[in-house]
Motif scaffolding. Structure first.
Motif, PDB file in Angstrom:
ATOM      1  N   SER A   1       2.712  13.833  -5.123  1.00 50.17           N
ATOM      2  CA  SER A   1       2.313  13.079  -3.940  1.00 50.17           C
ATOM      3  C   SER A   1       3.511  12.323  -3.379  1.00 50.17           C
ATOM      4  CB  SER A   1       1.196  12.097  -4.286  1.00 50.17           C
ATOM      5  OG  SER A   1       1.715  11.000  -4.995  1.00 50.17           O
ATOM      6  N   ASP A   2       3.415  11.999  -2.099  1.00 49.69           N
ATOM      7  CA  ASP A   2       4.485  11.257  -1.438  1.00 49.69           C
ATOM      8  C   ASP A   2       4.797   9.960  -2.188  1.00 49.69           C
ATOM      9  OD1 ASP A   2       4.486  13.198   0.478  1.00 49.69           O
ATOM     10  OD2 ASP A   2       3.539  11.988   2.038  1.00 49.69           O
ATOM     11  N   LEU A   3       3.748   9.287  -2.627  1.00 48.63           N
ATOM     12  CA  LEU A   3       3.963   8.003  -3.298  1.00 48.63           C
ATOM     13  C   LEU A   3       4.656   8.193  -4.639  1.00 48.63           C
ATOM     14  CD1 LEU A   3       3.606   4.961  -3.398  1.00 48.63           C
ATOM     15  CD2 LEU A   3       1.339   5.295  -4.367  1.00 48.63           C
ATOM     16  N   THR A   4       4.216   9.181  -5.395  1.00 49.64           N
ATOM     17  CA  THR A   4       4.854   9.450  -6.688  1.00 49.64           C
ATOM     18  C   THR A   4       6.330   9.798  -6.481  1.00 49.64           C
ATOM     19  OG1 THR A   4       2.753  10.240  -7.559  1.00 49.64           O
ATOM     20  CG2 THR A   4       4.737  10.892  -8.756  1.00 49.64           C
TER      21      THR A   4
ATOM     22  N   ASN B   1       7.013  -0.406 -12.764  1.00 52.20           N
ATOM     23  CA  ASN B   1       6.074  -1.520 -12.655  1.00 52.20           C
ATOM     24  C   ASN B   1       5.914  -2.006 -11.211  1.00 52.20           C
ATOM     25  OD1 ASN B   1       4.304  -3.369 -13.709  1.00 52.20           O
ATOM     26  ND2 ASN B   1       5.872  -4.896 -14.128  1.00 52.20           N
TER      27      ASN B   1
ATOM     28  N   VAL C   1       1.878  -0.945  -4.725  1.00 53.09           N
ATOM     29  CA  VAL C   1       2.093  -0.706  -3.304  1.00 53.09           C
ATOM     30  C   VAL C   1       0.932  -1.272  -2.500  1.00 53.09           C
ATOM     31  CG1 VAL C   1       1.151   1.632  -3.479  1.00 53.09           C
ATOM     32  CG2 VAL C   1       2.603   1.062  -1.562  1.00 53.09           C
TER      33      VAL C   1
ATOM     34  N   PHE D   1      -1.685  -1.467   0.416  1.00 51.12           N
ATOM     35  CA  PHE D   1      -2.447  -0.376   1.022  1.00 51.12           C
ATOM     36  C   PHE D   1      -1.966  -0.058   2.442  1.00 51.12           C
ATOM     37  CE2 PHE D   1      -6.376   1.355   2.919  1.00 51.12           C
ATOM     38  CZ  PHE D   1      -6.470   2.478   2.101  1.00 51.12           C
TER      39      PHE D   1
ATOM     40  N   LEU E   1       1.092   2.009   2.226  1.00 50.95           N
ATOM     41  CA  LEU E   1       0.747   3.358   1.760  1.00 50.95           C
ATOM     42  C   LEU E   1       0.305   4.242   2.925  1.00 50.95           C
ATOM     43  CD1 LEU E   1       0.167   5.241  -0.654  1.00 50.95           C
ATOM     44  CD2 LEU E   1      -2.134   4.303  -0.711  1.00 50.95           C
ATOM     45  N   ARG E   2      -0.490   3.664   3.810  1.00 52.15           N
ATOM     46  CA  ARG E   2      -1.011   4.439   4.931  1.00 52.15           C
ATOM     47  C   ARG E   2       0.091   4.983   5.839  1.00 52.15           C
ATOM     48  NH1 ARG E   2      -6.279   1.033   6.913  1.00 52.15           N
ATOM     49  NH2 ARG E   2      -7.844   2.354   5.963  1.00 52.15           N
TER      50      ARG E   2
ATOM     51  N   LEU F   1       3.025   5.899   4.832  1.00 51.69           N
ATOM     52  CA  LEU F   1       3.984   6.651   4.031  1.00 51.69           C
ATOM     53  C   LEU F   1       4.267   8.074   4.522  1.00 51.69           C
ATOM     54  CD1 LEU F   1       5.776   6.390   1.571  1.00 51.69           C
ATOM     55  CD2 LEU F   1       3.843   6.996   0.134  1.00 51.69           C
ATOM     56  N   PRO F   2       3.251   8.944   4.707  1.00 50.53           N
ATOM     57  CA  PRO F   2       3.569  10.341   5.035  1.00 50.53           C
ATOM     58  C   PRO F   2       4.378  10.475   6.333  1.00 50.53           C
ATOM     59  CG  PRO F   2       1.179   9.928   5.161  1.00 50.53           C
ATOM     60  CD  PRO F   2       1.800   8.716   4.561  1.00 50.53           C
TER      61      PRO F   2
ATOM     62  N   LYS G   1       6.229  -8.133 -10.914  1.00 53.80           N
ATOM     63  CA  LYS G   1       5.685  -6.847 -10.487  1.00 53.80           C
ATOM     64  C   LYS G   1       5.944  -6.731  -8.990  1.00 53.80           C
ATOM     65  CE  LYS G   1       1.209  -4.533 -10.678  1.00 53.80           C
ATOM     66  NZ  LYS G   1       1.559  -3.201 -11.166  1.00 53.80           N
TER      67      LYS G   1
ATOM     68  N   VAL H   1      -0.387 -14.927   1.036  1.00 55.79           N
ATOM     69  CA  VAL H   1      -1.378 -14.420   1.968  1.00 55.79           C
ATOM     70  C   VAL H   1      -0.629 -13.749   3.118  1.00 55.79           C
ATOM     71  CG1 VAL H   1      -1.468 -16.743   2.969  1.00 55.79           C
ATOM     72  CG2 VAL H   1      -3.300 -15.157   3.446  1.00 55.79           C
TER      73      VAL H   1
END
Lengths: 655, 655
Positions: free
Chosen positions: B149-152, B166, B169, B171, B174-175, B177-178, B205, B341
């Motif tokens: 996957s792109d994230l991996t 560690n 990401v 969310f 992530l959206r 990313l591609p 982290k 926040v």
């Protein structure tokens, strides 16, 4: 209002888990244990009538009346019903296996489906420890000597009472804190969620997602979902008792945008397409939630968590992540592991605090549904060489055991879920599921889900009907009807030849329900893809089908799959029948069990990481295996000895 | 487009930090080091002209041209400018102290204020390691053999290149990313944020909050804010160079709802009140951000983080948390430690990915501003017995060192920030800051911030003016004017007697600028509260003012506080002058330094936890100390020997 003087504290030690809790003198033993996270089965909810919460008092004594559920002999040994016992002094309590909640759940799971023993294909060894917890705490009110912040006060009490540190707090929960704390005299119920799997470097870190006034521990529910390409199935779970309290199913609202993932992805690339698809599945989910709530009379605000398993495309679309590259070589998903997201942000109508956890996937065509199924079935826990097949629109298969796993997607098409079938439907009330045929008159005997008048045919019905027609000689090896048979049931319809399963007057829909040659063709292609996948994948790891020690069949197509008939049509390999186990909707099973145990949340990560994806489309054998499988039964008699033997006998009997 | 064949990799070992990095052959040494998080000072940004990035090549050799910045002798020893060096083979490189970024920042900090040596009152020992990082990575494009996957793929490359695991990401990131990955040929810049302090049980982290196409590492900015009750001050920081590139100040828009925290909290309890107050301060913050961007010509999308320090009430309101119980006994805030926040969710106009971290507080009246100040001043790092005072509307004081700290809030009122003063204003251009007076004619000599025509009087101006008037005998010990003096400057105005500092024609406002007896009264009450707090708190820990080894004065009232004059009016204790250090806006200092170093993020937590709050209002001594301090100078001559000696001399000279 006045406050009672603080009660005396006593210590209770639980075996065999070696857990110590501090309880108040006079507290109910079952409640004290439950509040402290020590799980004792109590089917009747503490009413004293079921006798499932029996414990052995090994040291100390409780105040307890003997009911008929405890024999005089047991009573003398120290056996007591936890729900009927008041704690007076320090205790050492043994919780026997029979009273452990985990056992209670396994028994339920095993009882569910159609008579086939399933317990041996369900993950074991996990403790009942849901990722979502409710913790009741009574805080000491602030004084001028002790005026730490509300949050510090809360965390301090949680630490004292539950030995939990390392907790963080969601900002929305924090905002409610001052009001909620003061609403019921500093007594609150805190909902915590463990969102991430434990890894070598990461400890579990519970997140406080909600705070409610008073003790709301009894209202503690979550949702498990299987997000299928064709159908969406949901269950409402009681996290105190570890059981399913309502179930619902509906067509995935995306169906109107295409029958399979490829057409859905294509649609997602149109302007606004992804948003529309997302809204469609969310609307289906909301519809199921409404149904679950109506069935159970549960209040939506008591739902605290959602675990969803779906194939990679369904997961991407549900979360609004662009699935574009899933269908373009070399087929990369955006993410396999996706952080939990607030369900409300996706449009799901639940409380603001509810997070949705999507099962991790392995590859573009090996999704969270298969990871969930493998996990739920416990394949990763046993040395048994297991073949796991999820018979559905995508048709995913896995071979492996606790040491290794290979997986592949067979692209079976929607026939197994009633798609591309003239009167096809998902496995819900009114679907023809079982089928027999009179070998002389060719009149059918049908059974529907729920025993109602028929409405259509579900995937398992399609298999059973096709096998029945084949055995009776109504269709030939190529799936064509024998039009010379003396029956009005075979006739020419708008789509070519068809067989009438029920006349209009006998149905709910007021039309003849038929199975057509096109329907049978679709099933042949679907079963050929599954079987060719099985042949190709077994060969790729250097074994044959007969080496498989266990075959676990999962699928959402109905719960009455007939193993024998599935072998007859060449969907399943012809190996000893006692190796087959049918577990129903594996994806939903894994999602449900993970809702009950954080251990499985950790395992889900491991399973997703240990699976090696095998691309069938790049293996030359797959296409030739597929082409060779496009017959009924499979043309290779050596691979299907019992089928050929039986069909030969049937032919002989007819002559 | 074609891709270059992969270059050869070489290893570079950096001393004295013992860090190994893998670089590509031919890569620029400064860039390779920076990309790998090894910080070398480079004031000119790598243009080769400043000579600050000199390093010593201890083993191996680089390709480098000698410029005039490196002497022949240095060159022979192996000294090279990192920015002018290309890596060819494995290297061992020593980064001398002079080239370390941390040193560069300390020097800047120390240079900033009005001549007083500040470096000794700034936190030291931290590495330049901002909580916000930009990581450039070039990913290998996916192939059919490698279609994770792109994230991996992204996380794998980050791990290889930066040895970071560690990582989680966000969310929203992530959206994107591609799309972003494929925009510039799989080259991206990832922005990571460390949001939580490291504790014994919690490892850091990093969270991926943003992903941009290509290399955007050069555009790497953040914001530091001091959210004061009266004024809000912001700085735009360059996280590559560790410097301030723009500064802004504005009145807190909440002022129209009340001058102090108590009236603000009261207002927050009206319907919609909290929301209005929050919008007011957010609007002030947005106004300052616009100003900072205009000053620096920086683009808002390159701002990646906000660190804000404010008192407990300001922090609660900014975050929309109900401050109700802060003003009700026993004075409990909702939270001392608040999770970061998303700034956009508060209405702050920055990128969707930007998080706001609010400094932790200690108690209802000992806020994040004082924690930030103590941290920035490094009080927690030294054994020196230090008295820290933040002279502002709330007037917080701290006594302690690296072993212990006690703190108290003195409620000075807004006079130090120009509040409750007829012509008072915050310390910005046009504020009268310095004041002298002709002892015969009583004509004033005034200096304004920015050297412009006067507009009003800031807090430090008020101190200096009052001390000057006292020394010249224009006002007496009770703060009343000597109306018999032969000057037109003293006159009766609408609010009683007043002294004209500037005639209308000399001002920007077209009106006479005066100081009134009421203004002086307000200052007397404010300084009495601070000094009484100091007396009470020192006594509570069993010491006297003369035991204090260092007095650090922080405050937002202006940068030209005159120590001598502050002692004259009895605001500061009369101890040797070399013990005083003025650090300006301590709250902003701590917020800025923490933006530069994650080490200080950890320290902030420690500081907040080690501070013990002392409630002055419940100590009987405080009120009597306060009442005794309501005179100019302090009536206890023994406590203020040098003041009485000097004033005596002045009186003698006059006679």
């Amino acid at each position: 209002m006045g406050r009672k003087p603080p009660s005396k504290k006593v210590k209770v030690h639980f075996e065999p888990d070696n857990v110590d809790i501090i309880a108040e003198q006079g507290e109910n033993l079952l409640e004290a244990a439950t509040n402290a996270g020590v799980d004792i089965n109590a089917s009747c909810g503490g009413a004293g009538v079921c006798g499932t919460c029996k414990v052995l008092i090994k040291k100390g004594e409780v105040e307890s009346t003997r009911t008929e559920k405890v024999s005089q002999e047991e009573y003398e040994q120290g056996v007591r019903q936890a729900c009927q016992s008041r704690i007076i002094i320090d205790l050492v309590v043994d919780i026997p296996v029979a009273s452990r909640l985990e056992t209670a759940i396994l028994v339920q799971e095993a009882k569910m489906p159609s008579g086939i023993e399933r317990a041996e294909a369900i993950a074991t060894g996990w403790g009942f420890n849901p990722p979502l917890s409710k913790l009741f705490v009574a805080l000491p009110p602030p004084t001028s000597k002790d005026n730490v912040s509300d949050l510090t006060r809360l965390l301090r009490s949680i630490k004292q009472r539950y030995h939990l540190s390392n907790i963080s707090v969601d900002f929305d929960a924090l905002r409610k804190l001052p009001r909620v704390l003061r609403k019921k005299d500093w007594q609150v119920t805190v909902t915590t969620l463990v969102t991430a799997a434990k890894t070598k470097t990461v400890r579990r870190k519970p997140l406080i997602i909600n705070i409610e006034p008073g003790n709301t521990g009894k209202k503690h529910f979550s949702l498990a979902f299987d997000i299928g390409t064709t159908g969406v199935r949901g269950q409402l779970l009681d996290l105190n008792r570890g059981n399913v309290i309502a179930e619902g199913i509906a067509y995935n609202g995306q169906i109107s945008y295409g029958a399979d993932v490829i057409t859905r992805i294509a649609y997602s690339q149109k302007p606004g397409g992804l948003r529309k698809l997302q809204q469609a599945v969310v609307s289906t989910i909301n519809q199921i939630i409404d149904e679950l709530l109506a069935q159970s009379r549960c209040d939506v605000e008591h739902i605290g968590h959602i675990i969803a398993a779906g194939n990679t495309t369904m997961t991407h679309i549900l979360l609004g992540i662009d699935p574009k590259y899933i269908r373009l070589a070399p087929y990369t998903p955006t993410a396999s592991f996706i952080p939990p997201v607030k369900a409300r942000s996706l449009g799901i109508r639940v409380g603001k605090h509810v997070h949705l956890f999507a099962f991790p996937s392995v590859a573009s065509y090996v999704g969270g549904d298969i990871v969930s199924g493998i996990l739920g079935a416990g394949v990763h826990q046993r040395e048994t060489l297991t073949f796991y097949m999820d018979i559905g629109t995508n048709g995913e298969i896995v071979i492996g055991n606790s040491d290794w796993m290979v997986t592949a997607a067979c692209s079976a098409g929607p026939a197994f879920e009633g798609g591309g079938v003239k009167h096809g439907m998902i496995a819900t009330a009114g679907a023809i599921e079982d089928f027999g045929i009179n070998p002389s008159s060719f009149e059918p005997i049908i059974n529907t889900i729920g025993g109602t008048k028929p409405k259509g045919i579900c995937g398992s019905g399609l298999i059973n009907i096709t096998a029945g027609l084949l055995e009776a000689g109504v269709i030939g090896q190529n799936g064509r009807f024998d039009t010379h048979l003396p029956t009005k049931r075979i006739r020419e319809g708008g789509d070519g030849y068809e067989y009438v399963l029920a006349w209009a007057a006998e149905t709910q829909i007021g039309k003849d329900i038929v199975i057509t040659e096109i329907d049978i063709d679709n099933l042949i292609r679907a079963k050929a893809a599954m079987y060719a996948g099985c042949q190709t994948l077994t060969k790729s790891v250097g074994i044959t089908c007969s080496d498989l020690e266990q075959v676990i069949i999962a699928g959402a197509f109905g719960s009455h799959i007939d193993i024998e008939k599935s072998i007859t049509i060449g969907l399943l390999p012809d190996i000893p029948r006692d190796r087959f186990i049918f577990i129903g909707n594996g994806s939903l099973l894994g999602a449900r069990l993970t809702s009950f145990s954080i251990d499985l949340l950790d395992d889900a990560r491991k399973v997703a990481l240990m699976m090696t994806n095998f691309e069938l489309s790049v293996d030359g054998n797959f296409m030739s295996n597929y082409t060779a499988s496009l017959f009924l039964p499979h043309p290779n008699a050596e691979e299907f000895p019992t089928v050929y033997k039986r069909l030969g006998k049937l032919q002989k009997n007819k002559r």
